[in-house]
Design an enzyme around this catalytic site. Structure first.
Site, PDB file in Angstrom:
ATOM      1  N   HIS A 215       0.553  -1.371   0.263  1.00 43.65           N
ATOM      2  CA  HIS A 215      -0.284   0.018  -0.319  1.00 43.65           C
ATOM      3  C   HIS A 215       1.307   1.572  -0.102  1.00 43.65           C
ATOM      4  O   HIS A 215       2.203   0.941   0.084  1.00 43.65           O
ATOM      5  CB  HIS A 215      -0.960   0.014   1.347  1.00 43.65           C
ATOM      6  CG  HIS A 215       0.049   0.239   2.509  1.00 43.65           C
ATOM      7  ND1 HIS A 215       0.792  -0.699   2.768  1.00 43.65           N
ATOM      8  CD2 HIS A 215       0.287   1.417   3.121  1.00 43.65           C
ATOM      9  CE1 HIS A 215       0.781   0.140   3.954  1.00 43.65           C
ATOM     10  NE2 HIS A 215       0.654   1.119   4.207  1.00 43.65           N
TER      11      HIS A 215
ATOM     12  N   ARG B 160       4.770   7.241  13.706  1.00 39.32           N
ATOM     13  CA  ARG B 160       4.574   7.264  12.751  1.00 39.32           C
ATOM     14  C   ARG B 160       4.126   8.580  12.715  1.00 39.32           C
ATOM     15  O   ARG B 160       3.151   8.803  13.271  1.00 39.32           O
ATOM     16  CB  ARG B 160       3.773   6.385  11.960  1.00 39.32           C
ATOM     17  CG  ARG B 160       4.030   6.682  10.512  1.00 39.32           C
ATOM     18  CD  ARG B 160       2.924   5.909   9.321  1.00 39.32           C
ATOM     19  NE  ARG B 160       1.744   6.397   8.893  1.00 39.32           N
ATOM     20  CZ  ARG B 160       0.894   5.526   8.360  1.00 39.32           C
ATOM     21  NH1 ARG B 160       0.700   4.375   8.514  1.00 39.32           N
ATOM     22  NH2 ARG B 160      -0.390   6.648   8.015  1.00 39.32           N
TER      23      ARG B 160
ATOM     24  N   ASP C 294       0.265   5.278   2.176  1.00 39.30           N
ATOM     25  CA  ASP C 294      -0.715   5.893   2.687  1.00 39.30           C
ATOM     26  C   ASP C 294      -1.094   6.813   2.813  1.00 39.30           C
ATOM     27  O   ASP C 294      -0.633   8.134   1.499  1.00 39.30           O
ATOM     28  CB  ASP C 294       0.889   6.326   3.916  1.00 39.30           C
ATOM     29  CG  ASP C 294       1.463   5.060   4.659  1.00 39.30           C
ATOM     30  OD1 ASP C 294       0.600   4.005   4.680  1.00 39.30           O
ATOM     31  OD2 ASP C 294       2.637   6.018   5.140  1.00 39.30           O
TER      32      ASP C 294
HETATM   33  C1  SIN Z   1       3.137   1.995   7.912  1.00 35.62           C
HETATM   34  O1  SIN Z   1       2.360   0.527   6.992  1.00 35.62           O
HETATM   35  O2  SIN Z   1       2.738   2.483   8.211  1.00 35.62           O
HETATM   36  C2  SIN Z   1       3.900   0.346   8.761  1.00 35.62           C
HETATM   37  C3  SIN Z   1       4.614  -0.405   8.153  1.00 35.62           C
HETATM   38  C4  SIN Z   1       6.119  -0.970   9.307  1.00 35.62           C
HETATM   39  O3  SIN Z   1       5.193  -1.160  10.305  1.00 35.62           O
HETATM   40  O4  SIN Z   1       6.870  -1.386   9.354  1.00 35.62           O
END
Ligand code: SIN
Length: 283
Positions: free
Chosen positions: A97, A274, A99
């Site tokens: 994906h 994040r 984001d």
């Molecule tokens: C995410 O898809 O934002 C997380 C990626 C990850 O945890 O490595």
């Protein structure tokens, strides 16, 4: 000493010679901006930054998007928690994906900081959508050029998202459960092929998690074309894994890459922080 930019295999670049806990010089920031635009994802090692320093670094790139669907850090709401507990089966981001393609102005990028890592596993794979575009067979390129696709968050974060999740982990996988809000979101339309706003390069901009269908095609033809595009974009030569260590940070461009969080560390805890940065509407 100027910072060093070292290519990370087939996707991304590692930035060396920088301490993100210290104020950043304008020269270093411009070198990082150029590397980010060119490579689609940049990595940092051996960093030790606080939550506030994570936020300060993110603000160099734009306004911070407060995530509507993930649990926020209890003190710093700008930080979304990406956590998998030892007893969970489902992880966040365990499918290819990019984001926020479900937003009208999709996110510029996301900065992920490792806070607690499993003893092994838990890597993140990145795929370059620049490379995928450059290698598109002419027939496929002609089929998608000028087309637009509808993206959505409703089937992932909305109240009918159950089909996508292991039932026992629903609402325990870091999502805050505002499915009603997701149900009400309008679905944006983006070009299938974008001209990247920073690099000017062309990139594929559909993804298996959030793209619903290509406009102007029957459901069946749209599904067929998307499947063909996804099979192409998933080719190993466009991908590279990033193996997290204590002090690692990844900053990816959501318009130039896909990513995928491996879910191969059951029984162990993984906590990542994040921050997602607002982007602009893609023309
Ligand atoms: C995410 O898809 O934002 C997380 C990626 C990850 O945890 O490595």
């Amino acid at each position: 000493m100027p910072i060093e930019i070292r290519k990370h295999g087939r996707v991304g670049a590692e930035i060396l010679g920088i301490d993100l806990a210290r104020p950043l010089a304008e020269d270093d920031l411009s070198a990082m901006r150029a590397a980010f635009a060119e490579h689609g994802v940049v990595f940092f090692r051996d960093q030790s930054i606080t939550e506030q320093q994570h936020i300060d670094f993110a603000r160099h790139w734009g306004a911070i998007n407060i995530n509507r669907f993930f649990t926020a850090h209890s003190v710093y709401p700008e930080i979304a928690l990406v956590v998998k507990e030892p007893d969970q089966q489902h992880n966040i981001g365990g499918g290819w994906h990019t984001d926020h393609s479900y937003d009208f102005a999709p996110a510029l990028g996301s900065i992920l900081v490792a806070r607690e890592l499993p003893p092994q596993g838990g890597s993140t794979a990145f795929a370059s959508m620049y490379a995928a575009y450059d290698a598109l067979p002419p027939r496929l390129k002609a089929q998608v050029e000028g087309r637009h696709a509808v993206h959505s968050a409703r089937h992932v974060f909305g109240s009918r998202a159950g089909a996508y999740e292991a039932a026992q982990d629903t609402r325990r996988d870091g999502r805050i459960g505002n499915a009603g809000a997701a149900d009400l979101l309008d679905d944006p339309v983006h070009p299938v092929i974008i001209t990247h706003p920073l690099s000017g390069k062309r990139a594929v901009y559909v993804n298996p998690s959030f793209t619903l269908h290509i406009q102007g095609l029957s459901e069946e033809n749209s599904r067929g074309l998307l499947e063909e595009l996804y099979a192409h974009c998933r080719r190993p030569e466009f991908q590279e894994d990033f193996h997290w260590r204590e002090g690692s940070i990844a900053f990816w461009d959501n318009r130039a890459t896909w990513h995928y969080a491996y879910n191969d560390y059951h029984g162990h805890r993984r906590e990542m922080h994040r921050i997602t940065i607002e982007g602009i509407q893609l023309g």
